[in-house]
Design a protein around this motif. Structure first.
Motif, PDB file in Angstrom:
ATOM      1  N   GLU A  71     -12.888   0.529   5.201  1.00  0.00           N
ATOM      2  CA  GLU A  71     -12.465   1.849   4.752  1.00  0.00           C
ATOM      3  C   GLU A  71     -11.337   2.402   5.626  1.00  0.00           C
ATOM      4  O   GLU A  71     -10.296   2.817   5.118  1.00  0.00           O
ATOM      5  CB  GLU A  71     -13.667   2.804   4.767  1.00  0.00           C
ATOM      6  N   SER A  72     -11.546   2.355   6.931  1.00  0.00           N
ATOM      7  CA  SER A  72     -10.492   2.896   7.802  1.00  0.00           C
ATOM      8  C   SER A  72      -9.269   1.981   7.820  1.00  0.00           C
ATOM      9  O   SER A  72      -8.149   2.450   7.975  1.00  0.00           O
ATOM     10  CB  SER A  72     -11.003   3.162   9.225  1.00  0.00           C
ATOM     11  N   LEU A  73      -9.480   0.697   7.624  1.00  0.00           N
ATOM     12  CA  LEU A  73      -8.325  -0.210   7.604  1.00  0.00           C
ATOM     13  C   LEU A  73      -7.450   0.040   6.377  1.00  0.00           C
ATOM     14  O   LEU A  73      -6.213   0.042   6.463  1.00  0.00           O
ATOM     15  CB  LEU A  73      -8.787  -1.672   7.632  1.00  0.00           C
ATOM     16  N   LEU A  74      -8.092   0.265   5.222  1.00  0.00           N
ATOM     17  CA  LEU A  74      -7.328   0.535   4.004  1.00  0.00           C
ATOM     18  C   LEU A  74      -6.522   1.823   4.157  1.00  0.00           C
ATOM     19  O   LEU A  74      -5.366   1.901   3.739  1.00  0.00           O
ATOM     20  CB  LEU A  74      -8.267   0.647   2.792  1.00  0.00           C
ATOM     21  N   GLU A  75      -7.131   2.800   4.816  1.00  0.00           N
ATOM     22  CA  GLU A  75      -6.435   4.085   5.046  1.00  0.00           C
ATOM     23  C   GLU A  75      -5.210   3.853   5.938  1.00  0.00           C
ATOM     24  O   GLU A  75      -4.121   4.336   5.664  1.00  0.00           O
ATOM     25  CB  GLU A  75      -7.420   5.081   5.671  1.00  0.00           C
ATOM     26  N   LEU A  76      -5.400   3.054   6.979  1.00  0.00           N
ATOM     27  CA  LEU A  76      -4.296   2.747   7.904  1.00  0.00           C
ATOM     28  C   LEU A  76      -3.168   2.008   7.170  1.00  0.00           C
ATOM     29  O   LEU A  76      -1.988   2.323   7.338  1.00  0.00           O
ATOM     30  CB  LEU A  76      -4.818   1.894   9.066  1.00  0.00           C
ATOM     31  N   GLY A  77      -3.557   1.042   6.357  1.00  0.00           N
ATOM     32  CA  GLY A  77      -2.572   0.270   5.606  1.00  0.00           C
ATOM     33  C   GLY A  77      -1.761   1.148   4.673  1.00  0.00           C
ATOM     34  O   GLY A  77      -0.538   1.009   4.550  1.00  0.00           O
ATOM     35  N   GLU A  78      -2.452   2.083   4.031  1.00  0.00           N
ATOM     36  CA  GLU A  78      -1.781   2.974   3.092  1.00  0.00           C
ATOM     37  C   GLU A  78      -0.797   3.887   3.822  1.00  0.00           C
ATOM     38  O   GLU A  78       0.342   4.070   3.389  1.00  0.00           O
ATOM     39  CB  GLU A  78      -2.848   3.810   2.381  1.00  0.00           C
ATOM     40  N   ARG A  79      -1.255   4.399   4.959  1.00  0.00           N
ATOM     41  CA  ARG A  79      -0.440   5.345   5.735  1.00  0.00           C
ATOM     42  C   ARG A  79       0.863   4.695   6.189  1.00  0.00           C
ATOM     43  O   ARG A  79       1.919   5.309   6.200  1.00  0.00           O
ATOM     44  CB  ARG A  79      -1.262   5.830   6.925  1.00  0.00           C
ATOM     45  N   TYR A  80       0.796   3.428   6.573  1.00  0.00           N
ATOM     46  CA  TYR A  80       1.984   2.753   7.093  1.00  0.00           C
ATOM     47  C   TYR A  80       2.631   1.813   6.075  1.00  0.00           C
ATOM     48  O   TYR A  80       3.518   1.044   6.409  1.00  0.00           O
ATOM     49  CB  TYR A  80       1.636   1.961   8.356  1.00  0.00           C
ATOM     50  N   ARG A  81       2.144   1.856   4.828  1.00  0.00           N
ATOM     51  CA  ARG A  81       2.663   0.967   3.779  1.00  0.00           C
ATOM     52  C   ARG A  81       2.606  -0.505   4.186  1.00  0.00           C
ATOM     53  O   ARG A  81       3.584  -1.250   4.078  1.00  0.00           O
ATOM     54  CB  ARG A  81       4.114   1.324   3.441  1.00  0.00           C
ATOM     55  N   LEU A  82       1.446  -0.895   4.708  1.00  0.00           N
ATOM     56  CA  LEU A  82       1.241  -2.292   5.095  1.00  0.00           C
ATOM     57  C   LEU A  82       0.292  -2.930   4.091  1.00  0.00           C
ATOM     58  O   LEU A  82      -0.759  -2.363   3.778  1.00  0.00           O
ATOM     59  CB  LEU A  82       0.633  -2.372   6.503  1.00  0.00           C
ATOM     60  N   ALA A  83       0.666  -4.088   3.562  1.00  0.00           N
ATOM     61  CA  ALA A  83      -0.210  -4.791   2.619  1.00  0.00           C
ATOM     62  C   ALA A  83      -1.419  -5.329   3.381  1.00  0.00           C
ATOM     63  O   ALA A  83      -1.291  -5.791   4.517  1.00  0.00           O
ATOM     64  CB  ALA A  83       0.553  -5.934   1.966  1.00  0.00           C
ATOM     65  N   ILE A  84      -2.589  -5.258   2.753  1.00  0.00           N
ATOM     66  CA  ILE A  84      -3.794  -5.815   3.368  1.00  0.00           C
ATOM     67  C   ILE A  84      -4.151  -7.114   2.652  1.00  0.00           C
ATOM     68  O   ILE A  84      -4.325  -7.135   1.425  1.00  0.00           O
ATOM     69  CB  ILE A  84      -4.998  -4.843   3.260  1.00  0.00           C
ATOM     70  N   ILE A  85      -4.231  -8.194   3.416  1.00  0.00           N
ATOM     71  CA  ILE A  85      -4.644  -9.490   2.875  1.00  0.00           C
ATOM     72  C   ILE A  85      -5.878  -9.922   3.656  1.00  0.00           C
ATOM     73  O   ILE A  85      -5.794 -10.203   4.844  1.00  0.00           O
ATOM     74  CB  ILE A  85      -3.511 -10.526   3.016  1.00  0.00           C
TER      75      ILE A  85
END
Ligand SMILES: *Cc1c(COP(=O)(O)O)cnc(C)c1O
Length: 393
Positions: A176-190
């Motif tokens: 949950e917190s990782l997805l939020e971080l990814g969204e905030r910095y526009r980083l794709a999560i794989i």
């Protein structure tokens, strides 16, 4: 520390597994007691062993259904699945990709295959996966958002494009917190879910949270195809692109050979998919048995001062791929003594991987402070975890 915990651990594992002194207990051996022989034989009898055949389609459909992923693309191994996922997430030559240092080397290798650089992140002790809070602080310290909206590493000048969380030994990362971080910095999560088939985070399968998730079906994983992997995604268009790129970018045609880009020959052969279909039928049973084994290990290690057993993180259900104990204090000598004693007795325990940021080809890569990873290297021991150990006795 004079005495080793080794003999007591050997005795407990012999009791729990109900095995005799001369039985070798591998770390995680496969079990073929379902329809494996029948499905593989059918491939051989009909001649459909290779790049065409119905088992690949069925395996992809079954995997998508089992994980709740929209789509699954079967490939030759988990590393290939990571490679293609990174490419389709937009990772380009010169980019940086955040990966945990505490992982199998494939996680970083796939980044290198894209001519990108792994940027190593530390883990936290509870999940053994990415420490999202400290990663956030690290990115705030070293990163700056450029005029194109992307995050740049100010120290190297390179664009940071993606984050690859890895669900260590089957225990889910705090998604949950990782997805939020990814969204905030526009980083794709794989998600590198190579080890976590069947693990759930807040009721949902690992590998289905990111833009892509990948699975491995190597011989030592929960489900094996001999060798194999899969790309998971919820996005129909990306799924089609992944299929195209992993099948030499061949333009569909009844007889012509046309290819519209540099593709990869990463498709899973039908005979491996046949094995996978049969194994997947038995995954619920495998998971139940593995859970039972983990419970027995946990019960035993409660009685051992100085060692704790790693249990599933809060809000998750782990597949307990590799059962893990942690020494209270990091000590390579004590660790190696236990490894020595158990292996000498035929119980094939293992240490954790050498942290990736210490490997010669990755030593110069950017990284955050790695004190937890370094400490964990001296604390982690994996115990035999195969499904046969927990068979009804
Ligand atoms: C097994 C594994 C892979 C992929 O392995 P393959 O042998 O290429 O299928 C990737 N990452 C992790 C963390 C793994 O454990």
């Amino acid at each position: 520390m004079s005495e080793s915990w080794g003999p007591a651990i050997v005795e407990a594992i012999r009791r729990i597994s109900g095995t005799a002194e001369d039985t070798i207990l591998p770390l995680h051996e496969p079990e073929f007691a379902g329809n494996e022989w029948q499905y593989v034989k059918e491939c051989i009898d009909t001649g459909w062993v290779s790049s065409v055949g119905s088992y690949v389609n069925r395996f992809e459909k079954d995997l998508a259904e089992y994980t709740g992923s929209g789509y699954a693309i079967a490939v030759v191994n988990g590393t290939a699945a990571l490679h293609i996922s990174l490419l389709l997430a937009g990772v380009e030559a010169g980019d940086e990709v955040i990966v945990p240092s505490l992982s199998f080397v494939a996680t970083a290798n796939a980044v290198a295959y894209c001519q990108a650089t792994p940027h190593f992140a530390d883990v936290e002790p509870k999940t053994l996966g990415l420490d999202v809070e400290r990663l956030d602080a690290h990115l705030a310290e070293i990163g700056a958002v450029g005029s194109d909206g992307s995050l740049y590493n100010q120290r190297t000048g390179k664009r940071i494009r993606a984050i690859v969380p890895m669900h260590t030994f089957g225990h889910p990362v705090d998604m949950e917190s990782l997805l939020e971080l990814g969204e905030r910095y526009r980083l794709a999560i794989i998600e590198d879910a190579a080890e976590s088939l069947g693990s759930l985070y807040k009721g949902r399968a690992t590998g289905t949270f990111g833009l892509f998730g990948i699975l491995s079906f190597n011989g030592n994983k929960v489900l094996t195809c001999g060798g194999g992997g899969a790309i998971l995604t919820q996005d129909k268009e990306l799924a089609a692109k992944a299929k195209h790129l992993t099948t030499t970018a061949k333009v569909p045609h009844a007889w012509a050979f046309d290819h519209d880009q540099v593709g990869y020959n990463y498709r899973m052969p039908n005979i491996n998919a046949a094995l996978g279909c049969a194994q997947l039928e038995r995954v619920p049973l495998f998971l139940e048995r593995k859970r039972g084994l983990a419970f027995e290990y946990e019960q035993f290690f409660r009685t051992v001062p100085g060692i704790s057993f790693v249990t599933e993180p809060e809000y998750t259900r782990s597949n307990y791929w590799l059962n893990t104990i942690l020494l209270d204090r990091s000590d390579m000598v004590v660790r190696d003594r236990i490894l020595q004693d158990t292996n000498a007795a035929g119980i094939l325990t293992r240490p954790v991987w050498t942290p990736l940021h210490l490997l010669p080809m990755y030593a110069a890569c950017p990284s955050m402070d790695m004190y937890v990873t370094i400490e964990m290297q001296g604390r982690i021991i994996n115990l035999p975890s195969g499904t046969s150990l927990a068979r009804e006795k």
